[in-house]
Design a protein around this motif. Sequence first.
Motif: not given
Length: 311
Positions: A161-164, A267-273
């Motif tokens: 999460m920190k890397m992203v 798969a749910g930790f980013t604010d993806y589209t």
Amino acid sequence: MNSENAFPIGTLGQKWTAIEKRQWLEQTSVKRSYFDEVMPKIDGLKNDFDAFHYADLHYDANPVGESRYPLWALKSKSWSANKPTVLITGGVHGYETSGVHGALLFAQSEAKRYQDQFNIVIAPCVSPWGYETINRWNPDALDPNRNFIANSPAQESAALMKMVKDLDAPILVHIDLHETTDTDELEFRPALAARDGLAYTKGSIPDGFYTVGDTEKQDDALQKAIIDSVRKVTHIAPADDNHQIIGSDVTQDGVINYPLAKLGLCAGFTDYTYCTTTEVYPDSPKVTNDECNRAQVAAIVGALDYVLTTL
């Protein structure tokens, strides 16, 4: 197997203490090498990607495996703020082999043709201790794929999460590569029930590939594109008699949905589209290890080809 003898560690109905967690850790063993099997493949991709060391896992009191594992990722050399970013993660559950080697095979064989349209970042082996011990958990008896949460207690999850976050680039697409194996029912779910002081109820393992989408951002067209791409390589998991796969309703052929962020899933930790979690079944007599790796590649290709039609 019934709930009374589902797992040999702990007392039925009582959560594990540090004593039981230590007993569990001491019965694990190293079965393969992250440093011999994964790191050389990352090194071999340095001409095509910027390989970067994003964190170290430290398990100083760990009696099994290494005390330190360096975490590496691959990043497009042609990185640009003007391009959308694709995140590919593998080996969040280290024992899920094709997640690791499928991510690396995509980097080796297919990624070049997408780098004009996307920034691509690949974290191929998020949980190297789990890779070496063929385990779902980390040495602290934590499942990294339930700990993508704020102030995560799982080093693997917190590091990714920190890397992203440090990339400072919105994630358009997140593809998280997984497997569902026979050991999920033979070992890992019984261990989970024992750890949490719960009764174990035996489930079933689907024979074939399926995907997990997000109930909060359901995208049937994306999941269908992935399934259609993968079925060229391997078979798709059928629904059971309840029209479910692993206890969840099938929304279309080979697709179920979870509340990804609520469950703390990778798969749910980013604010993806766009996102998906792939699930390969490596224990099927119908597939080889190579087919499992290629199924992961086909899933990524199917997803990216679909997203390109929406841009």
